[in-house]
Design a protein around this motif. Structure first.
Motif, PDB file in Angstrom:
ATOM      1  N   ALA A   1       0.703  -1.038  -0.063  1.00 46.43           N
ATOM      2  CA  ALA A   1      -0.248   0.191  -0.199  1.00 46.43           C
ATOM      3  C   ALA A   1       1.133   1.446   0.075  1.00 46.43           C
ATOM      4  CB  ALA A   1      -0.786  -0.082   0.835  1.00 46.43           C
ATOM      5  N   THR A   2       0.557   2.691  -0.850  1.00 45.48           N
ATOM      6  CA  THR A   2       1.398   3.656  -0.727  1.00 45.48           C
ATOM      7  C   THR A   2       0.908   3.910   0.345  1.00 45.48           C
ATOM      8  OG1 THR A   2       0.238   3.790  -3.067  1.00 45.48           O
ATOM      9  CG2 THR A   2       0.908   5.972  -1.709  1.00 45.48           C
ATOM     10  N   PRO A   3       1.849   4.814   1.582  1.00 41.87           N
ATOM     11  CA  PRO A   3       1.274   5.389   3.033  1.00 41.87           C
ATOM     12  C   PRO A   3       1.158   6.250   2.556  1.00 41.87           C
ATOM     13  CG  PRO A   3       4.076   5.341   1.524  1.00 41.87           C
ATOM     14  CD  PRO A   3       3.064   4.648   0.930  1.00 41.87           C
ATOM     15  N   SER A   4       0.028   6.912   3.386  1.00 45.93           N
ATOM     16  CA  SER A   4      -0.918   7.650   3.294  1.00 45.93           C
ATOM     17  C   SER A   4       0.148   9.441   3.610  1.00 45.93           C
ATOM     18  CB  SER A   4      -1.452   7.907   4.742  1.00 45.93           C
ATOM     19  OG  SER A   4      -1.217   8.238   5.921  1.00 45.93           O
ATOM     20  N   TRP A   5       1.548   9.729   3.904  1.00 43.33           N
ATOM     21  CA  TRP A   5       2.073  10.116   4.243  1.00 43.33           C
ATOM     22  C   TRP A   5       2.125  10.950   1.989  1.00 43.33           C
ATOM     23  CZ3 TRP A   5       7.415   9.896   2.581  1.00 43.33           C
ATOM     24  CH2 TRP A   5       7.700   9.122   1.835  1.00 43.33           C
ATOM     25  N   LEU A   6       2.558  10.225   2.049  1.00 41.74           N
ATOM     26  CA  LEU A   6       3.252  10.120   0.374  1.00 41.74           C
ATOM     27  C   LEU A   6       2.424  10.721  -0.417  1.00 41.74           C
ATOM     28  CD1 LEU A   6       5.519   9.514  -1.308  1.00 41.74           C
ATOM     29  CD2 LEU A   6       5.307   7.763  -1.812  1.00 41.74           C
ATOM     30  N   LEU A   7       1.309  11.092  -0.829  1.00 40.64           N
ATOM     31  CA  LEU A   7      -0.073  11.033  -1.013  1.00 40.64           C
ATOM     32  C   LEU A   7      -0.475  13.027  -0.589  1.00 40.64           C
ATOM     33  CD1 LEU A   7      -2.834   8.097  -1.025  1.00 40.64           C
ATOM     34  CD2 LEU A   7      -0.599   9.261  -2.535  1.00 40.64           C
ATOM     35  N   LYS A   8       0.221  13.270   0.153  1.00 41.70           N
ATOM     36  CA  LYS A   8       0.063  14.766   1.378  1.00 41.70           C
ATOM     37  C   LYS A   8       1.309  15.262  -0.079  1.00 41.70           C
ATOM     38  CE  LYS A   8      -0.661  13.060   5.998  1.00 41.70           C
ATOM     39  NZ  LYS A   8      -0.454  13.371   6.807  1.00 41.70           N
ATOM     40  N   GLY A   9       0.798  16.853   0.590  1.00 42.26           N
ATOM     41  CA  GLY A   9       2.206  18.084  -0.367  1.00 42.26           C
ATOM     42  C   GLY A   9       1.572  19.511  -0.092  1.00 42.26           C
ATOM     43  N   ASP A  10       1.433  20.279  -0.981  1.00 45.57           N
ATOM     44  CA  ASP A  10       1.639  21.307  -0.501  1.00 45.57           C
ATOM     45  C   ASP A  10       0.204  21.885  -1.472  1.00 45.57           C
ATOM     46  OD1 ASP A  10       3.096  21.663   1.881  1.00 45.57           O
ATOM     47  OD2 ASP A  10       5.110  22.088   0.545  1.00 45.57           O
ATOM     48  N   THR A  11      -0.538  23.402  -1.166  1.00 47.44           N
ATOM     49  CA  THR A  11      -1.519  23.858  -1.366  1.00 47.44           C
ATOM     50  C   THR A  11      -1.195  25.598  -1.445  1.00 47.44           C
ATOM     51  OG1 THR A  11      -3.573  22.581  -1.612  1.00 47.44           O
ATOM     52  CG2 THR A  11      -3.960  24.318  -2.869  1.00 47.44           C
TER      53      THR A  11
END
Length: 223
Positions: A180-190
């Protein structure tokens, strides 16, 4: 004593000029100065042409790689924000667009036509990110581009070659859905970008999402 010091410095300056321009006659210094003054406009023009060529090369490269940004830079306005919508107004407007799930008709004929037209094409090979791919892409990457939440810039990723094999295995396993792709990898800056002088209108302020640096790296290396 002070006048002698100034006079001595002046004599030394004259000697250096004579030595540089290979003349023993100090009377020629005036001619040398005039000659240099004549060269300054030519040098300035040469620098101007050189900068124009560099700018044209940069714009051509940007147009080839990112036409949208190229055209945006051409029409960019210096917008000063006098008044802005509150957070709640922005949340209400953009959440209605991004969070509302749309239901589409999947029984239309054109979907079947496209499926039939492409059914004989071979399947895309399974994605794999090799250490060689990582090294090749990193070699062309900017050294100090803004890093992700791991705070590791491209400069250090280039130097820490021992990590390349680990990156290769982790990225490939995620692409092949082995883990599974870790959740932190899907976070970014908006960040919010103002599109016009109507800064009070939420429709004229669009969110610009900058994905996680590592997620960008997966897409970039595999492209």
């Amino acid at each position: 004593m002070k006048n002698l010091t100034v006079e001595g410095r002046l004599k030394n300056s004259v000697k250096r000029i004579c030595t540089k321009f290979k003349t023993t006659n100090c009377k020629n210094i005036g001619n040398i100065v005039k000659e240099l003054e004549g060269k300054i406009p030519a040098m300035a023009q040469s620098i101007k042409h050189r900068m124009a060529k560099i700018n044209a090369k940069t714009q051509n490269k940007l147009f080839e790689n990112n036409p949208r940004t190229f055209y945006r830079n051409l029409i960019r306005e210096d917008i000063k924000i006098q008044d802005s919508p509150c957070k709640q107004e922005l949340d209400n407007y953009w959440s209605a667009l991004f969070e509302k799930e749309e239901v589409h008709n999947e029984e239309v004929q054109w979907i079947g036509d496209i499926f039939n037209a492409n059914k004989n094409k071979r399947e895309m090979p399974e994605p794999e990110i090799t250490p060689d791919k990582i090294r090749s892409k990193l070699a062309r990457a900017s050294n100090h581009k803004k890093p992700g939440i791991n705070n590791i810039s491209n400069f250090w990723l280039k130097q820490l070659t021992a990590l390349h094999d680990h990156y290769s295995r982790c990225f490939t396993r995620m692409l092949k859905a082995y883990e599974a792709t870790p959740s932190w990898l899907l976070k970014g800056d908006t960040s919010l970008i103002v599109k016009s002088t109507e800064t009070k209108n939420p429709q004229q302020i669009s969110p610009n999402m900058l994905p996680n640096h590592d997620l960008q790296a997966i897409h970039w290396i595999n492209s």
